[in-house]
Design a protein around this motif. Sequence first.
Motif, short mmCIF file in Angstrom:
data_model
loop_
_atom_site.label_atom_id
_atom_site.label_comp_id
_atom_site.label_asym_id
_atom_site.label_seq_id
_atom_site.Cartn_x
_atom_site.Cartn_y
_atom_site.Cartn_z
N VAL A 41 3.87 -13.87 -14.07
CA VAL A 41 4.54 -12.97 -13.12
C VAL A 41 4.45 -13.56 -11.71
CG1 VAL A 41 4.46 -10.68 -12.04
CG2 VAL A 41 4.20 -10.90 -14.50
N ARG A 42 3.29 -14.08 -11.33
CA ARG A 42 3.14 -14.70 -10.01
C ARG A 42 4.12 -15.85 -9.84
NH1 ARG A 42 -1.65 -17.95 -10.10
NH2 ARG A 42 -0.15 -19.35 -11.03
N ASP A 43 4.20 -16.72 -10.85
CA ASP A 43 5.10 -17.88 -10.77
C ASP A 43 6.56 -17.44 -10.73
OD1 ASP A 43 2.81 -19.41 -10.85
OD2 ASP A 43 3.05 -19.98 -12.96
N THR A 44 6.91 -16.43 -11.53
CA THR A 44 8.28 -15.92 -11.55
C THR A 44 8.68 -15.36 -10.18
OG1 THR A 44 8.10 -15.38 -13.90
CG2 THR A 44 9.82 -14.23 -12.66
N ALA A 45 7.73 -14.75 -9.49
CA ALA A 45 8.00 -14.17 -8.17
C ALA A 45 7.96 -15.22 -7.06
CB ALA A 45 6.99 -13.08 -7.88
N GLY A 46 7.68 -16.48 -7.42
CA GLY A 46 7.63 -17.53 -6.41
C GLY A 46 6.30 -17.65 -5.71
N GLY A 47 5.27 -17.04 -6.28
CA GLY A 47 3.94 -17.13 -5.69
C GLY A 47 3.32 -18.50 -5.91
N VAL A 48 2.30 -18.79 -5.14
CA VAL A 48 1.61 -20.08 -5.19
C VAL A 48 0.18 -19.85 -5.66
CG1 VAL A 48 0.83 -22.04 -3.81
CG2 VAL A 48 3.02 -20.95 -3.29
N ALA A 49 -0.23 -20.60 -6.69
CA ALA A 49 -1.60 -20.50 -7.21
C ALA A 49 -2.59 -20.80 -6.09
CB ALA A 49 -1.80 -21.46 -8.37
N GLY A 50 -3.64 -20.00 -6.00
CA GLY A 50 -4.64 -20.18 -4.96
C GLY A 50 -4.30 -19.47 -3.66
N ARG A 51 -3.06 -19.03 -3.53
CA ARG A 51 -2.62 -18.33 -2.32
C ARG A 51 -2.17 -16.90 -2.62
NH1 ARG A 51 2.05 -20.07 1.96
NH2 ARG A 51 1.53 -18.46 3.46
N HIS A 52 -1.53 -16.70 -3.77
CA HIS A 52 -1.03 -15.39 -4.15
C HIS A 52 -1.68 -14.95 -5.45
CE1 HIS A 52 2.38 -17.14 -1.77
NE2 HIS A 52 2.18 -15.99 -1.14
N VAL A 53 -1.80 -13.65 -5.60
CA VAL A 53 -2.39 -13.06 -6.80
C VAL A 53 -1.49 -11.95 -7.29
CG1 VAL A 53 -4.37 -11.78 -7.72
CG2 VAL A 53 -4.73 -13.56 -6.03
N CYS A 54 -1.36 -11.83 -8.59
CA CYS A 54 -0.58 -10.75 -9.19
C CYS A 54 -1.56 -9.80 -9.89
CB CYS A 54 0.40 -11.32 -10.20
SG CYS A 54 1.21 -10.06 -11.18
N LEU A 55 -1.41 -8.53 -9.65
CA LEU A 55 -2.25 -7.53 -10.30
C LEU A 55 -1.34 -6.54 -11.02
CD1 LEU A 55 -4.99 -6.25 -10.86
CD2 LEU A 55 -4.73 -4.98 -8.73
N PRO A 56 -1.14 -6.72 -12.32
CA PRO A 56 -0.29 -5.77 -13.06
C PRO A 56 -0.89 -4.36 -13.02
CG PRO A 56 -0.69 -7.75 -14.36
CD PRO A 56 -1.60 -7.81 -13.17
N LEU A 57 -0.05 -3.39 -12.75
CA LEU A 57 -0.49 -2.00 -12.70
C LEU A 57 0.10 -1.24 -13.87
CD1 LEU A 57 0.10 -1.31 -8.90
CD2 LEU A 57 -2.06 -1.85 -10.03
N GLN A 58 -0.72 -0.40 -14.47
CA GLN A 58 -0.26 0.40 -15.59
C GLN A 58 0.14 1.76 -15.08
OE1 GLN A 58 -3.20 0.48 -18.68
NE2 GLN A 58 -3.82 -1.60 -18.26
N GLY A 59 1.23 2.27 -15.58
CA GLY A 59 1.66 3.61 -15.20
C GLY A 59 3.17 3.75 -15.34
N ALA A 60 3.63 4.93 -15.05
CA ALA A 60 5.07 5.21 -15.12
C ALA A 60 5.77 4.52 -13.96
CB ALA A 60 5.28 6.72 -15.05
N GLY A 61 7.09 4.49 -14.01
CA GLY A 61 7.87 3.83 -12.98
C GLY A 61 7.59 4.34 -11.59
N HIS A 62 7.39 5.64 -11.43
CA HIS A 62 7.13 6.17 -10.10
C HIS A 62 5.78 5.70 -9.56
CE1 HIS A 62 4.33 9.27 -11.59
NE2 HIS A 62 5.18 9.40 -12.59
N PHE A 63 4.83 5.43 -10.45
CA PHE A 63 3.53 4.91 -10.03
C PHE A 63 3.69 3.54 -9.39
CE2 PHE A 63 -0.26 2.37 -10.98
CZ PHE A 63 -1.25 3.17 -10.43
N ILE A 64 4.48 2.68 -10.01
CA ILE A 64 4.71 1.34 -9.49
C ILE A 64 5.52 1.41 -8.19
CG2 ILE A 64 5.68 -0.92 -10.04
CD1 ILE A 64 3.19 0.03 -11.74
N THR A 65 6.50 2.30 -8.14
CA THR A 65 7.29 2.46 -6.92
C THR A 65 6.40 2.88 -5.76
OG1 THR A 65 9.23 3.05 -8.24
CG2 THR A 65 9.26 3.64 -5.90
N GLU A 66 5.52 3.82 -5.99
CA GLU A 66 4.62 4.26 -4.92
C GLU A 66 3.70 3.13 -4.49
OE1 GLU A 66 1.06 7.44 -3.99
OE2 GLU A 66 2.44 7.89 -5.62
N ALA A 67 3.19 2.35 -5.43
CA ALA A 67 2.34 1.22 -5.07
C ALA A 67 3.09 0.21 -4.21
CB ALA A 67 1.80 0.55 -6.33
N ALA A 68 4.35 -0.05 -4.55
CA ALA A 68 5.16 -0.99 -3.76
C ALA A 68 5.42 -0.45 -2.36
CB ALA A 68 6.48 -1.28 -4.48
N VAL A 69 5.76 0.83 -2.25
CA VAL A 69 6.02 1.42 -0.94
C VAL A 69 4.77 1.37 -0.08
CG1 VAL A 69 6.56 3.58 0.27
CG2 VAL A 69 7.93 2.87 -1.69
#
Length: 80
Positions: A41-69
Amino acid sequence: MLLLIPGPVQTRPEVRAAMAVDIAPWDRDFAPEYIAIREKVRDTAGGVAGRHVCLPLQGAGHFITEAAVRTFVPPAPASC
């Protein structure tokens, strides 16, 4: 703000069968898979190893939307 979330969602039988297996992120057997998912997911989003981290969140769509906002919208300045 109006948030439209799709649903209900139809799932294919093979998806429901895969979901029947009880796997949790804290299981040691799942750790390598979880790491691979985070890196992909980090690589797909254009992140760089050692600089960016991806933390998958579990929950319904509104949970992820709120986290992004909450991540990308700065808080309003405190009023006096």
